[in-house]
Enzyme design. Structure first.
Site, short mmCIF file in Angstrom:
data_model
loop_
_atom_site.label_atom_id
_atom_site.label_comp_id
_atom_site.label_asym_id
_atom_site.label_seq_id
_atom_site.Cartn_x
_atom_site.Cartn_y
_atom_site.Cartn_z
N GLU A 239 -32.68 32.10 -13.82
CA GLU A 239 -32.17 30.73 -13.87
C GLU A 239 -32.91 29.81 -12.90
O GLU A 239 -33.21 28.65 -13.22
CB GLU A 239 -30.67 30.72 -13.56
CG GLU A 239 -29.78 31.24 -14.69
CD GLU A 239 -29.83 32.75 -14.90
OE1 GLU A 239 -30.47 33.45 -14.09
OE2 GLU A 239 -29.23 33.24 -15.89
N HIS B 74 -17.33 35.26 -16.17
CA HIS B 74 -17.61 34.58 -17.44
C HIS B 74 -16.54 33.53 -17.72
O HIS B 74 -16.32 33.17 -18.86
CB HIS B 74 -17.67 35.57 -18.61
CG HIS B 74 -18.88 36.45 -18.59
ND1 HIS B 74 -19.00 37.52 -17.74
CD2 HIS B 74 -20.02 36.43 -19.31
CE1 HIS B 74 -20.16 38.13 -17.94
NE2 HIS B 74 -20.80 37.48 -18.90
#
Ligand SMILES: Cc1ncc(C[n+]2csc(CCOP(=O)(O)OP(=O)(O)O)c2C)c(N)n1
Length: 668
Positions: A408, A475
């Site tokens: 990322e 998540h």
């Protein structure tokens, strides 16, 4: 680190370089040395506050800057004064920068070498070192996409090579075959830590092949060797784009910065390396081969001395900055005045799920902006884990719809590099939770770059967010508040398909950095009839989703849907204000609803402490006090990680507590 790999004395090979070229390199090499001599005096006199020395390492910058074309980007670090002087930056502006004056590159907002100059094709560092590499990747990618046949060059120290960003930067460049020269200045120490305490490999030339990358080792103190090696590599890479890792062996002759000294460096090493001084040795060589005579040497040094003194006189004559509040606040964002684009009133509409609205917006933005590049994990043929980019690669091609390695930080940094070259980037986080490993690039690079030196970051980071799907702590998080606190970012968070499309298009249109939150729980649970045509939603403008009289509920995202449900269940007449944009948020709309009902509760999915509600409720207390008939209330999730089991998650989320609190507020 041993010096055994260096020859004593340095052996210069002039190849077919002309006398003029040899002298050009000499003058170029002497300039940063003389500037540094002067800076050290000024430091002792208390006239400048800090100095990072490049003494003994000048040949690397000078070889590199002369080997590249003037319009090829270089990304220097804190010891690369020679890059700035080699690109002919006016010395008075450079010195003004060092002194924090208004005519410096950052107008007093950042220090020393922490600036870039597009005009000079230089992108300066942020203190965190490693993030530079990914920006070079982005610039290299832009060269490739626009078929420019150019190369970019980025520096790293050997210490910074331990950072994850170093690994990510090299890996992306290797996988994408980007035209980037990574130069590691292997100077023996990272602050006081010697190389052997930094890494267990011996040479960076061992490391390159691990990435599938060529690597070469050069004597960093030999300006002709650096120049020849980088020139040859650059010529080759322009034709055959690929990254190369260059290990330049050198030594740091002074302290990390002047205050920190060199006590920890063995004396014999200092002596050995002093004999390998890049300036003295090159000067001796030129004298020996008859290219430099005493007269020319004097002329060059005189010219340099005058240039330095003139530059300093101008910089010192400039008064200290007188602060202007509005100027400082205005420069947080790149100038952009949104003109909202509406879809034709009578144009076609269709029923769209939240997820399809995002997808359609993205697709239409891709059509509208040929310079928009999408990057993310599995977004290519696979279409992304939520299928938002399904079919995009086939339609727009793999160059613009890029599957990325799992990194990322590097991808967000590459987005900034693209932006520097005039591209737009959309980076998809597979889940918003994973942004934590790209956090630094967002809050320190994207967010601050415009304020620091006027460069915009045209990057939208898409953030599939939120709980309610029994997906556990990694998540499910709501992490918008991490960014809400950072000046320079914009944050949008739609609650319905219409805004999902309009806000995404608006975010992509705006040249500033955005976090675009999209709640996974809304993807396939809500639909609405929305225009088929491209349109944008106004940034910074809240929407009154429901109008009532008794109480105001201010919320966003999933909170809007919870609020609607609870209000219906309780049969309350309430204003439900959907913020839509969290940064900058709509103070006017907040004030208007508080004024109207006198009772307000903020609802957020995020944990309660330090959330968006905390800020807005504090603002209401301060600015709307006289309109209030009850305490300002807020409800949010528990201050725990998001639990996995559905019953625990239900307890974590704020819906039940919100309902009770709303009832008590109405009764107040
Ligand atoms: C992420 C981060 N951690 C720590 C520091 C503090 N720091 C600044 S420079 C430096 C040493 C860097 O060493 P190296 O990369 O070898 O470059 P050199 O200073 O030797 O040129 C350290 C530890 C920092 N700037 N950023």
């Amino acid at each position: 680190m041993s010096t055994s790999t260096l020859t004593h004395p340095l052996i210069f090979d002039r190849k077919d370089f002309s006398d003029d070229m040899l002298l050009k390199l000499y003058e170029s090499l002497v300039l940063p040395r003389r500037i540094e001599e002067k800076m050290l005096i000024l430091l002792r006199q208390g006239k400048i506050s800090k100095w990072f020395s490049g003494w003994g390492q000048e040949a690397i910058s000078i070889g590199a800057v002369n080997a590249l074309a003037q319009d090829e980007f270089i990304l220097p670090m804190h010891r690369n004064l020679g890059i700035f002087t080699g690109r002919n930056i006016p010395l008075e502006k450079l010195f003004a920068q060092f002194q924090g004056k208004a005519s410096g590159f950052t107008r007093g907002r950042d220090r020393s070498f922490h600036f870039g100059s597009i005009e000079h094709h230089i992108v300066g560092m942020i203190s965190h070192l490693g993030p530079q590499l990914a920006i070079a990747d982005g610039i290299g990618l832009a060269y490739k996409l626009s078929e420019e046949k150019k190369v970019t060059l980025v520096f790293s120290g050997d210490g910074a090579s331990s950072e994850g960003d170093f690994h990510e930067g090299l890996n992306v460049a290797a996988v994408w075959k980007l035209p980037v020269i990574f130069v590691v200045e292997h100077n023996g120490y990272g602050l006081s830590t010697p190389s052997e305490e930094q890494f267990a490999f011996k040479n960076f030339t061992d490391k390159g092949p691990g990435y599938g990358m060529e690597s070469v080792r050069i004597q960093g103190n030999n300006v002709l060797e650096v120049y020849a090696a980088i020139k040859t590599l650059a010529e080759d890479i322009r034709q055959n784009p690929r990254p190369v890792l260059v290990e330049a062996i050198t030594f740091r002759m002074r302290g990390h910065e002047e205050a920190s000294g060199t006590k920890y460096v063995p004396k014999h090493m200092m002596e050995e390396w002093a004999r390998l001084d890049p300036v003295d040795n090159y000067e001796n060589y030129l004298e020996e081969i008859g290219v430099l005579d005493a007269k020319t040497k004097e002329q060059i040094n005189k010219k340099i001395k005058k240039a330095i003194n003139d530059g300093l006189d101008l910089a010192f004559a400039e008064p200290a900055i007188s602060p202007d509040l509005q100027v400082e606040l205005n420069d947080i964002y790149a100038p952009f005045s949104q003109e909202v684009i509406s879809a034709p009133e009578d144009g076609p509409k269709s029923e769209k799920r939240f997820v399809d609205a995002i997808s359609q917006g993205l697709e239409q933005s891709m059509e509208r902006y040929p310079n928009l590049v999408l990057m993310g994990q599995d977004i290519g043929d696979y279409g992304g884990v939520f299928k938002i980019t399904d079919g995009f690669k086939a339609k727009f091609g793999g160059e613009r719809v890029r599957n990325t390695p799992l990194c990322e930080s590097a991808i967000i940094g590459a987005g900034l590099g693209l932006s520097i070259k005039g591209y737009k980037a959309m980076v998809e986080m597979q889940f918003a939770d994973f942004v934590s490993v790209g956090f630094n690039q967002i809050v320190n690079n994207l967010a601050k770059i415009h304020y620091r030196w006027g460069q915009n970051a045209d990057v939208v980071v898409r953030m599939p967010t939120g709980a309610g799907m029994a997906a556990g702590p990694f998540h499910s998080q709501s992490n918008e508040a991490w960014f809400f606190h950072t000046p320079g970012l914009k944050i949008v968070y739609p609650s319905n398909p219409y805004d999902a499309k309009g806000l995404l298009n608006a975010a992509i249109e705006d040249p500033n950095p955005y976090l675009y939150f999209e709640h996974k729980g809304l993807y396939r649970s809500i639909t609405a009839e929305i225009p088929d045509a491209y349109y944008t939603t106004e940034i910074g403008k809240a929407a009154l989703t429901k109008e009532g009289e008794t109480v105001s509920i201010i919320t966003y995202g999933m909170g809007v849907h919870w609020a609607i449900k609870v209000v219906e269940e309780l049969g309350v007449s309430a204003d439900i204000l959907d913020l839509r944009t969290l940064l900058p948020w709509d103070q006017e709309a907040v004030k208007a609803t508080v004024k109207k009902t006198g009772k307000v509760i903020f609802l957020q999915e995020d944990c309660l402490t330090g959330g968006i509600g905390a800020e807005i409720c504090a603002w209401i207390s301060e600015h709307c006090f006289t309109h209030l008939d009850a305490p300002v209330m807020r409800e949010g999730s528990l201050d725990t990680p998001v639990p996995f089991a559905p019953s625990l998650e239900k307890q974590f989320l704020p819906v039940e507590r919100f309902k009770e609190k709303l009832e008590s507020l109405i009764k107040f």
